[in-house]
Design a protein around this motif. Structure first.
Motif, PDB file in Angstrom:
ATOM      1  N   ILE A 124       1.354  -0.975   0.171  1.00 40.52           N
ATOM      2  CA  ILE A 124       0.246  -0.390  -0.124  1.00 40.52           C
ATOM      3  C   ILE A 124       1.020   1.211  -0.250  1.00 40.52           C
ATOM      4  N   GLY A 125       0.611   1.603  -1.212  1.00 43.35           N
ATOM      5  CA  GLY A 125       1.621   2.901  -1.679  1.00 43.35           C
ATOM      6  C   GLY A 125       2.661   2.451  -2.189  1.00 43.35           C
ATOM      7  N   LEU A 126       3.179   3.129  -3.128  1.00 43.46           N
ATOM      8  CA  LEU A 126       4.383   2.834  -4.440  1.00 43.46           C
ATOM      9  C   LEU A 126       5.476   3.993  -4.511  1.00 43.46           C
ATOM     10  N   GLY A 127       6.115   3.945  -3.540  1.00 47.20           N
ATOM     11  CA  GLY A 127       6.767   5.258  -4.058  1.00 47.20           C
ATOM     12  C   GLY A 127       8.256   4.491  -3.644  1.00 47.20           C
ATOM     13  N   ASN A 128       9.264   5.377  -3.793  1.00 44.02           N
ATOM     14  CA  ASN A 128      10.653   5.402  -3.625  1.00 44.02           C
ATOM     15  C   ASN A 128      10.681   3.987  -3.294  1.00 44.02           C
ATOM     16  N   MET A 129      10.560   3.683  -1.835  1.00 46.29           N
ATOM     17  CA  MET A 129      11.312   2.936  -0.776  1.00 46.29           C
ATOM     18  C   MET A 129      10.157   1.215  -1.579  1.00 46.29           C
ATOM     19  N   ALA A 130       9.045   1.761  -1.693  1.00 44.78           N
ATOM     20  CA  ALA A 130       8.636   0.799  -1.929  1.00 44.78           C
ATOM     21  C   ALA A 130       9.212   0.277  -3.432  1.00 44.78           C
ATOM     22  N   ARG A 131       9.483   1.132  -3.867  1.00 45.25           N
ATOM     23  CA  ARG A 131       9.674   0.772  -5.789  1.00 45.25           C
ATOM     24  C   ARG A 131      11.845  -0.576  -5.338  1.00 45.25           C
TER      25      ARG A 131
END
Length: 264
Positions: free
Chosen positions: A6-13
């Motif tokens: 849930i959340g696809l920002g830099n850390m998820a990437r």
């Protein structure tokens, strides 16, 4: 095993890229949600993962659920997903300032919870992540969580009381390192180097110095002394940095980061 984000920002990437690179999970076993269509399209194109704008869909399908949204959105997201999150789902939080106790209370039911604090160098596979778990997480699940975090750098189990310090020392400090690199490059430009050259030399000096310390196991003070030849140039620079209070300034900056984290 289905892993949801849930959340696809830099850390998820960074986490997704590391997991796929290390072969920990297959691409069709990853699903992620984001607020914007642009983010979903980018992640689907870059990694070919399943994407949606429905957080509840991700939470209901995930065996491992990574909460990768900013701390200020945690309460809203947890309220949205807590009724559809399975009892045996392993939940991984990467939010600063949200304690295990806070997250457990927000879910309002027993949850298996791993709290992690990664940093931005994870984007190039050189992250450093502190990991702590609650009593519901088994030894095997703890090891699996470490394996996920180690897919994009180093990871260590820590007591939760130290996680704010980890967030400062490894999470906030890259900004200070970039400032240091920029300052060194400015000095190089002032001495006649091109901007591109100065950035390359300064960045590689920092990268190489860090690698030398980690791989040699030597104390940073010992390595500093190795560079400072008697009557040489480096010790004069060290003297100026000490006069300007470099150590105290860095310590004060990290203390400010820790204090701010406690207020999130």
């Amino acid at each position: 095993m289905k892993i949801g984000f849930i959340g696809l920002g830099n850390m998820a990437r960074a986490i997704i890229g590391g997991m796929l690179k290390e072969g920990i999970v297959e691409v069709n076993d990853i699903i992620g949600s984001a607020k914007t269509q642009a983010t979903m399209d980018r992640m689907a194109k870059e990694y070919d993962i399943g994407v949606t704008n429905d957080n509840r869909e991700v939470a209901s399908k995930a065996d491992v659920l990574v909460l990768a949204v900013k701390p200020q959105f945690f309460e809203e997201v947890i309220n949205e997903i807590k009724t559809v999150t399975k009892e045996d789902t392993l939940i991984i939080s990467i939010a600063a300032g949200k304690s295990i106790a806070w997250i457990e209370e927000a879910f309002g039911k027993p949850v298996k919870l791993v709290r992690c604090m990664p940093n931005t160098p994870a984007l190039v596979g050189e992250g450093c992540t502190g990991v702590c778990v609650n009593s519901k997480v088994s030894k095997e699940e703890t090891e699996y969580s470490l394996k996920l975090m180690e897919s994009f750098g180093r990871a260590s189990i820590i007591p939760e009381r130290l996680i704010d310090a980890v967030g400062a020392v490894s999470g906030s400090s890259p900004a200070f390192v970039f400032m240091f690199i920029e300052a060194m490059a400015d000095a190089g430009v002032a001495a006649g180097m091109t901007r591109a050259q100065a950035y390359e030399f300064a960045a590689q000096a920092v990268c190489g110095s860090a690698k030398l310390m980690l791989e040699s196991g030597k104390h940073p003070g010992e390595l500093k002394d190795m560079v400072c030849s008697p009557g040489g140039t480096t010790i004069q620079g060290v003297r100026v940095l000490e006069e300007k209070g470099m150590r105290g300034a860095v310590m004060d900056a990290l203390a400010a980061c820790i204090e701010k984290t406690k207020k999130l």
